[in-house]
Design an enzyme around this catalytic site. Structure first.
Site, PDB file in Angstrom:
ATOM      1  N   HIS A  10      56.864 -18.039 -17.164  1.00 55.58           N
ATOM      2  CA  HIS A  10      56.745 -17.537 -18.542  1.00 55.58           C
ATOM      3  C   HIS A  10      56.289 -16.068 -18.583  1.00 55.58           C
ATOM      4  CE1 HIS A  10      57.399 -21.745 -19.392  1.00 55.58           C
ATOM      5  NE2 HIS A  10      56.481 -21.987 -18.495  1.00 55.58           N
ATOM      6  N   GLU A  24      49.747 -20.868 -20.905  1.00 61.99           N
ATOM      7  CA  GLU A  24      50.254 -21.059 -19.543  1.00 61.99           C
ATOM      8  C   GLU A  24      50.568 -19.734 -18.854  1.00 61.99           C
ATOM      9  OE1 GLU A  24      53.765 -23.450 -19.329  1.00 61.99           O
ATOM     10  OE2 GLU A  24      53.941 -23.243 -17.157  1.00 61.99           O
ATOM     11  N   HIS A  79      53.541 -22.958 -12.335  1.00 57.44           N
ATOM     12  CA  HIS A  79      53.510 -23.384 -13.741  1.00 57.44           C
ATOM     13  C   HIS A  79      52.269 -24.223 -14.022  1.00 57.44           C
ATOM     14  CE1 HIS A  79      57.565 -22.199 -15.276  1.00 57.44           C
ATOM     15  NE2 HIS A  79      57.730 -22.011 -13.965  1.00 57.44           N
ATOM     16  N   GLU A 143      53.253 -27.529 -10.731  1.00 60.08           N
ATOM     17  CA  GLU A 143      52.646 -27.709 -12.061  1.00 60.08           C
ATOM     18  C   GLU A 143      51.169 -28.023 -11.841  1.00 60.08           C
ATOM     19  OE1 GLU A 143      53.914 -27.386 -15.064  1.00 60.08           O
ATOM     20  OE2 GLU A 143      56.099 -27.661 -14.921  1.00 60.08           O
TER      21      GLU A 143
HETATM   22 ZN    ZN Z   1      55.989 -23.691 -17.389  1.00 60.76          ZN
END
Ligand code: ZN
Length: 228
Positions: A10, A24, A79, A143
């Site tokens: 992102h 995030e 992430h 993640e």
């Molecule tokens: Zn993400």
């Protein structure tokens, strides 16, 4: 020399997941910058590139293309999760077998991140994500906790914990690519001026400060700010 491409997820208007006052995009950037710092400070013969180094929007196609052009040996996308859950999981491209080179690299990173962070292990997964599919080298997407889960968010708010996440990833990369630690990484630095010890330090920045202080005091150096 292994070329490691780190992709903090992102950026810019694309905040990624949000929750508990966290975005995030900020967390992924902190982790990625810290990974770069550790790799460059503590390991020999490793080359690192990031898909972004600040809060900017970079399309997925550019991220993958940059790594492909550079000829990276591994692509690591960072992430943070949301949507109800807790802990850590990672992904490789769905078309790959569990015995592929990518899966072997992922297995090592997985083990090291879980070990370092103490995150609940949500498993090793596969998906058809763009950056996993369109990259020409082994690619892993991690993640790291859930921003919308209070217990994870509390950890993710702590810069020291983000450093721990970074450290876990680097430990995995170091194992997977047999990186060698710089021999001086754990040493302290003793500073001697005119044959006299003026201090012993762990941090190079403190050394610089102390040397500046000493030289200024001894009238051996003058420093002042000048306008550009
Ligand atoms: Zn993400």
């Amino acid at each position: 020399m292994p070329k490691i491409f780190i992709d903090p997820g992102h950026g810019g208007k694309d905040t990624g997941a949000v929750g508990n006052g966290l975005q995030e995009k900020d967390i992924t950037l902190s982790i990625a910058l810290e990974m770069q710092r550790i790799l460059q400070d503590e390991y020999e013969n490793v080359s690192v590139q990031l898909s972004r180094k600040s809060d900017t929007a970079v399309p997925l196609s550019q991220r993958a293309a940059k790594a492909n052009r550079w000829g990276a040996d591994v692509y690591l996308a960072i992430h943070v999760n949301a949507g109800g859950g807790t802990g850590y999981e990672d992904y490789i491209y769905e078309g790959l077998s569990d015995h592929s080179k990518t899966a072997r690299i992922r297995d090592i990173i997985h083990e090291e991140v879980v070990r370092a962070t103490g995150f609940r292990d949500r498993g090793k997964k596969k998906a058809n994500f763009y950056v996993l599919r369109e990259t020409a080298m082994p690619a892993v997407l991690t993640e790291n906790g859930f921003v919308d889960r209070e217990e994870d968010a509390e950890k993710l708010k702590d810069p020291a914990f983000l450093q721990t996440i970074a450290r876990g990833h680097v430990n995995g990369l170091a194992k997977a690519f047999h990186l060698t630690k710089k021999s001086d990484a754990n040493d302290l630095i003793r500073v001697i001026v005119d044959g006299k010890q003026i201090g012993v330090y762990e941090d190079k920045e403190n050394v610089l400060k102390q040397v500046e202080y000493y030289l200024e005091k001894a009238n051996k150096i003058e420093m002042e700010r000048v306008k550009r």
